[in-house]
Motif scaffolding. Structure first.
Motif, PDB file in Angstrom:
ATOM      1  N   ASN A 135       0.853  -1.197   0.000  1.00 59.27           N
ATOM      2  CA  ASN A 135       0.000   0.000   0.000  1.00 59.27           C
ATOM      3  C   ASN A 135       0.880   1.236   0.000  1.00 59.27           C
ATOM      4  O   ASN A 135       1.747   1.384   0.859  1.00 59.27           O
ATOM      5  N   TYR A 137       0.949   5.610  -0.784  1.00 62.01           N
ATOM      6  CA  TYR A 137       0.171   6.837  -0.957  1.00 62.01           C
ATOM      7  C   TYR A 137       1.142   7.972  -1.241  1.00 62.01           C
ATOM      8  O   TYR A 137       2.180   8.073  -0.588  1.00 62.01           O
ATOM      9  N   ILE A 154       4.145   7.544   1.320  1.00 64.88           N
ATOM     10  CA  ILE A 154       3.926   6.666   2.483  1.00 64.88           C
ATOM     11  C   ILE A 154       3.839   5.233   1.981  1.00 64.88           C
ATOM     12  O   ILE A 154       3.076   4.950   1.047  1.00 64.88           O
ATOM     13  N   ILE A 156       3.154   1.236   3.182  1.00 68.84           N
ATOM     14  CA  ILE A 156       2.708   0.325   4.253  1.00 68.84           C
ATOM     15  C   ILE A 156       2.746  -1.089   3.703  1.00 68.84           C
ATOM     16  O   ILE A 156       1.776  -1.579   3.120  1.00 68.84           O
ATOM     17  N   THR A 158       2.528  -5.061   3.628  1.00 68.04           N
ATOM     18  CA  THR A 158       1.686  -6.007   4.380  1.00 68.04           C
ATOM     19  C   THR A 158       1.992  -7.423   3.945  1.00 68.04           C
ATOM     20  O   THR A 158       2.588  -7.652   2.882  1.00 68.04           O
ATOM     21  N   ASN A 162      -2.868  -9.073   4.942  1.00 70.90           N
ATOM     22  CA  ASN A 162      -2.998  -7.625   5.094  1.00 70.90           C
ATOM     23  C   ASN A 162      -2.540  -7.137   6.464  1.00 70.90           C
ATOM     24  O   ASN A 162      -2.938  -6.076   6.928  1.00 70.90           O
ATOM     25  N   PRO A 164       0.088  -5.377   8.698  1.00 67.70           N
ATOM     26  CA  PRO A 164       1.230  -4.488   8.474  1.00 67.70           C
ATOM     27  C   PRO A 164       2.477  -5.060   9.141  1.00 67.70           C
ATOM     28  O   PRO A 164       2.393  -5.825  10.100  1.00 67.70           O
ATOM     29  N   GLN A 190       7.824   2.662  11.277  1.00 67.57           N
ATOM     30  CA  GLN A 190       7.514   3.054  12.657  1.00 67.57           C
ATOM     31  C   GLN A 190       6.006   3.195  12.766  1.00 67.57           C
ATOM     32  O   GLN A 190       5.390   3.904  11.957  1.00 67.57           O
ATOM     33  N   LYS A 191       5.423   2.546  13.749  1.00 72.35           N
ATOM     34  CA  LYS A 191       3.969   2.592  13.967  1.00 72.35           C
ATOM     35  C   LYS A 191       3.213   2.250  12.685  1.00 72.35           C
ATOM     36  O   LYS A 191       2.366   3.020  12.216  1.00 72.35           O
ATOM     37  N   LEU A 192       3.557   1.147  12.105  1.00 70.00           N
ATOM     38  CA  LEU A 192       2.910   0.534  10.941  1.00 70.00           C
ATOM     39  C   LEU A 192       3.233   1.180   9.605  1.00 70.00           C
ATOM     40  O   LEU A 192       2.935   0.623   8.556  1.00 70.00           O
ATOM     41  N   THR A 193       3.814   2.396   9.605  1.00 75.25           N
ATOM     42  CA  THR A 193       4.029   3.079   8.327  1.00 75.25           C
ATOM     43  C   THR A 193       5.500   3.488   8.164  1.00 75.25           C
ATOM     44  O   THR A 193       6.227   3.639   9.136  1.00 75.25           O
ATOM     45  N   ASN A 195       7.724   6.475   5.654  1.00 73.73           N
ATOM     46  CA  ASN A 195       7.453   7.581   4.738  1.00 73.73           C
ATOM     47  C   ASN A 195       8.739   8.253   4.317  1.00 73.73           C
ATOM     48  O   ASN A 195       9.762   8.185   5.019  1.00 73.73           O
TER      49      ASN A 195
END
Lengths: 418, 578
Positions: A135, A137, A154, A156, A158, A162, A164, A190-193, A195
């Motif tokens: 994923n 963005y 960004i 993510i 998975t 799905n 993360p 960090q914290k699922l994402t 960037n």
């Protein structure tokens, strides 16, 4: 009433039985069971262990110690990432449904008999390896070069379910900037994402972006690095002599508009042209740029006048140029035809010696002692028109007749006798 | 022959009995149908039920101020995000109960929607069921995309309350769960949608909700020897439950300010120093408390302060829904009101709920108790300055949670001679000060009402009650100041034999003149003196006179019917002779 209830006396008992049955049903209340006391089972003999692989989607089994067949009141309360579920215990070796354990996160398992807690445990389910679609963005989708505008990507990654990825997992960002080599960056989650932020450079064009994490790849994305707002606008000169014939169009155009970094502004940049007439009129036309140029078409006025023309885009104003329209007709001849009691106006010809357009309006007025006695307009045909004096019903006397066409005026004296 | 007669006689009796039962049954069906067709559509029916309830799902939100990567977080984003996140939780919650939630797809990605659909609609592995509600969220935003399309945050110590019920619907576990969630939401289709949600640090506690400590209130507080203090001075509440005469139970919408001011002066002149008022949950806007009503409450409290009258504010009036989905709205209601008035000096105490024990039967005792535990804990959190109590309807219930209340309050409408025993029994179970929050007697006395009382009896009842209270040094709040012209049906229903007595509990008559009881309430009145009621009054109650007249009327009617031929004959003779 009785006959209605019991039409046949012999059926009476059946009806009465029915009535009493209904009455009985309605009068029966549900007996509340308040006592949830624990039975004779010694719960200290019971416990459980979790056989887990810690990976999402793998089997997770619960191994219960103690004879669970002694009671039907053993159960598990399981709090998992998709919610809370309850699982009655009917055997010593039970699997937690896979539909629950394919979600990564913390699991909280409580083993009860009636409402007495026997044992409580937690376990963690980790995501599988990143695979498949990643994923991603990007925003904003276009950035402006002149203001060094930033853009954030960004990613993510998975797994197949799905889930993360865990914090610390590295995500690769690959960028192809306009006029530059491919850039590679590695960012940790960090914290699922994860960037990556980059700013617009001096060259405009498309920046291509690709993100990957192990065997997980994003779809190709791009960012438009667009030129900024116009730095200067100039209107091209208009050399021709323009006639106020009301028929032709004049083209007003800007020179190629560029931003502060000398990039041609984006197609579709809005330019507004203002034409301020010497008669106090204001005309406004909006146009969009194509290849940095913006142009408008403006119909010749029907009368002689001069406009001051300038263009505006954003807060940038162009130079102002004059735009003059000369008269189309040389003169407005007027002739009294006494025998026919007519005044003939014309033939009126334009600057190329052709008749003015049919239907051109000519205004006339009859003055007597400085007062307008009659006035009106007539339309031309083949450059001429007639005023029938009979129709005007004028009193005897001397009149000044005035005709006007596009600013050109003719005057004659007219005597009307008794 | 005799045997057949006996059988027929028995059968006739059964037929008559059956007929009566059948008629009662039809009457019940008719009354239920009539009530159904006269009730009208509820808001839930008019609006989409789920949408309506979701709008009132208002868990609390706090925001960490740590800064974040990307775009600056605007207040508007917080508003929208908290709303959509709360909605997502709402639909997650109701899927636990219903097994599905049609609108969940609006707030979750397709993958989550499908998974929820599969696991919640699957054949359950137990007949036990789960109800749950989220109450608190503490969001710490890490990342907000520059174009405002993606947000990543941690919901630290999110609080969920769960009820685990057995197959009979009885609560077997009440749990408070705290956990941390890492969440990613994406803005799409004009709303925020949950893409990822990973829980960690799950802390599972059984009720009670929290073990709240009782703080020392700076305004009114419990002093030594179970007395009360205000500004270091001893204060003994002597008060009255108050509604304006024209607007009983509906004070806030009309809010007759001048009338209330006049009434407070009257209350002061009657020698009282406390009033107990009621704040309706629905009336004040449920979870979205109406600012206009808060302002009206402030005006009333200010007026009471001007008159040096203490106020007990009873919250959650007419709340009968203790189910988990109603908790967040109750929480917002409590938070808004208590935080607004936590420094108001006129407030003597917050009465969390009026007579919650009356709801034990229809709402399930455990559920009501859990609700009270939650509200008590939250009330302490929102207003640590004022005292807190619960207005129990019976002295036998008043010991519940006494350890978490500042004083114990109960209501009493039974025989005055039993009060002393009830108080003694209560005092054996609690060391907390006791307040009699409601007592009184109606002076409704009608030809059609068999239990009517005279003003003298009301005065006598008050005198006996006050004598006991004086002996035990127990403060009181009597019911009520005025006789009312009309009592709303929502209070006691629409039956006249219930509404009319309720309208005549006042110390003042409808014309504003005091009843005899006003003298009894005076400080100077000696409660050891007894108030006598003449035997004629006792015997010749309006109802008795009515019954007597009815009997006479029936006897005369029967006699006239029985002797109708003789009477007609006499009348004919009289007419022919004349």
């Amino acid at each position: 009433m009785l006959l209605w209830v019991c039409p046949h006396y012999t059926d009476m008992n059946r009806y009465l039985a029915y009535i009493f049955f209904i009455t009985f049903i309605f009068s029966c209340g549900k007996q509340e069971v308040d006592d949830l006391s624990v039975t004779d089972i010694d719960t200290s003999q019971y416990g459980f262990s979790i056989i887990e692989s810690s990976i999402a989607g793998d089997d997770v089994w619960i191994n219960i110690t103690g004879d669970v067949s002694k009671s039907n009141d053993f159960y598990f309360l399981i709090f998992h990432p998709l919610g809370r579920h309850i699982m009655d215990v009917n055997e010593n070796f039970m699997q937690i449904p896979k539909s629950w354990t394919k979600r990564s996160g913390e699991y909280d398992v409580e083993f009860y008999h009636f409402n007495q807690l026997i044992e409580k445990k937690k376990f963690q389910v980790m995501p599988r390896e990143a695979i498949g679609d990643l994923n991603s963005y990007i925003g904003p989708k276009s950035i402006i070069t002149t203001i060094n505008e930033p853009c954030m990507i960004i990613g993510i990654p998975t797994d197949t379910f799905n889930n993360p990825m865990m914090d610390g997992t590295q995500v690769a960002y690959n960028l192809q900037r306009p006029g530059l080599d491919i850039q590679n960056r590695s960012i940790s989650i960090q914290k699922l994402t994860s960037n990556y932020v980059f700013n617009a450079q001096t060259l405009n064009g498309k920046t291509l972006v690709g993100i990957n994490c192990n065997a997980s790849y994003s779809m190709e994305k791009y960012v438009d690095e667009e030129p900024g707002w116009p730095k200067q606008i100039r209107i091209s000169p208009i050399p021709k002599t323009l006639k106020a014939d009301g028929k032709q169009f004049v083209t007003i155009s800007t020179e190629q508009i560029r931003d502060a970094l000398n990039n041609i502004v984006m197609d579709g940049t809005q330019v507004t042209f203002f034409l301020l007439g010497d008669d106090g009129s204001t005309n406004q036309f909006t146009s969009l740029t194509v290849d940095g140029k913006s142009k408008i078409f403006f119909q010749h006025p029907r009368k002689t006048m001069t406009f001051q023309v300038y263009a505006v885009s954003g807060n940038i104003k162009s130079n102002t140029i004059p735009l003059a329209f000369e008269t189309n007709a040389k003169e407005v001849p007027m002739l009294l035809l006494e025998e026919d009691n007519l005044i003939r106006i014309g033939p009126i010809t334009s600057h190329l010696q052709q008749f003015i357009p049919d239907g051109s309006k000519i205004r006339y007025a009859f003055y007597q002692d400085g007062q307008i006695m009659r006035e009106g307009t007539v339309a031309t045909q083949k450059g001429m028109t007639l005023i029938r004096l009979e129709d005007l019903v004028l009193d005897p006397g001397e009149y000044i007749v005035e005709c006007e066409y596009e600013g050109n005026t003719s005057v004659m004296t007219l005597n009307i006798g008794n | 022959m005799r045997n057949r007669d006996r059988i027929l006689k028995n059968e006739s009796f059964i037929i008559v009995l059956g007929m009566i039962l059948l008629m009662l049954f039809f009457l019940w069906i008719f009354s239920r149908s009539f009530a159904y067709f006269n009730t009208g559509a509820s808001k839930e029916d008019i609006l989409n039920e789920e949408e309506y309830k979701a709008a009132y799902h208002t868990p609390s939100f706090t925001w960490a101020d740590n800064g974040n990567e990307g775009r600056e977080v605007e207040d508007y984003l917080k508003e929208i995000l908290s709303k959509d996140y709360a909605h997502a939780w709402y639909y997650w919650n109701i899927q636990h109960k219903n097994g599905f939630a049609e609108n969940s797809r609006i707030f979750y990605s397709m993958i989550y929607t499908d998974e929820f659909s599969k696991i919640f609609s699957a054949e359950p592995l137990s007949k036990k069921k789960v109800n749950r509600v989220d109450l608190e969220h503490h969001l710490d935003i890490h990342l907000y995309a520059l174009d405002g399309q993606v947000i990543s945050f941690t919901d630290s110590a999110a609080v969920i309350v769960e009820e685990i019920m057995n197959d009979e619907g009885k609560i077997i576990h009440s749990k408070k769960i705290e956990m941390t969630l890492d969440v990613v939401m994406v803005f799409q289709d004009a709303g925020w949608t949950i893409q990822h949600m990973v829980p960690r640090n799950i802390q599972d506690h059984d009720f009670p909700y929290v073990d709240a400590q009782i703080p020392q209130a700076p305004y009114y507080k419990v002093g030594a020897a179970a007395s009360y203090q205000r500004n270091q001075q001893e204060f003994r509440p002597k008060g009255i439950n108050y509604y304006p005469q024209a607007f009983p139970w509906d004070i806030w919408e009309p809010f007759p300010e001048d009338t209330i001011r006049d009434d407070l002066r009257i209350i002061k002149e009657l020698g009282m120093n406390t009033i107990r008022i009621f704040v309706g949950f629905d009336e004040f806007g449920k979870g979205y408390v109406d600012y206009e009503y808060l302002e009206k409450l402030r005006i009333l409290l200010d007026m009471a302060e001007d008159e040096d009258i203490a106020v007990i504010v009873t919250l959650f009036d007419f709340v009968g829904n203790y189910e988990l989905p109603n908790w967040p709205a109750c929480d917002r209601h409590l938070e808004t009101i208590l935080k607004k008035f936590r420094t108001h000096p006129a407030i003597f105490a917050w009465d969390i709920k009026n007579e919650p024990d009356l709801d034990f039967k229809h709402a399930q005792t455990d559920r009501v108790i859990n609700w009270l535990e939650f509200m008590l804990a939250k009330a302490r959190q929102y207003d640590p300055n004022h005292m807190i109590t619960i207005g129990w309807s019976q002295p036998e219930m008043a010991y519940l949670y006494e350890e978490r209340l500042d004083f114990v309050s109960f209501h009493y409408y039974r025989k005055s001679k039993d009060l002393a025993v009830a108080i003694q029994e209560l005092k054996q179970q609690t060391n907390k000060p006791v307040v009699l929050g409601e007592f009184g007697m109606s002076t409704y006395n009608s030809y059609l009402f068999p239990f009517g009382k005279y003003e003298e009896e009301q005065a006598q009842y008050y005198n006996e009650i006050l004598a006991v209270l004086e002996q035990d040094e127990i403060p009181f709040i009597s019911w009520t100041l005025h006789d009312f012209p009309e009592v709303p049906s929502k209070v006691v229903g629409s039956l006249p034999w219930r509404k009319n007595p309720q309208a005549h509990f006042g110390i003042l008559k409808q014309d504003g003149s005091p009843k005899l009881v006003a003298d009894v309430l005076a400080d100077s009145f000696d409660h050891s003196t007894s108030i006598q009621i003449s035997w004629i009054q006792k015997v010749l109650r309006p109802f008795h006179v009515g019954v007597l007249l009815g009997i006479i009327f029936v006897i005369v009617g029967v006699l006239l019917f029985w002797k109708r031929k003789l009477i007609i004959q006499r009348l004919n003779l009289f007419s022919s002779s004349s």
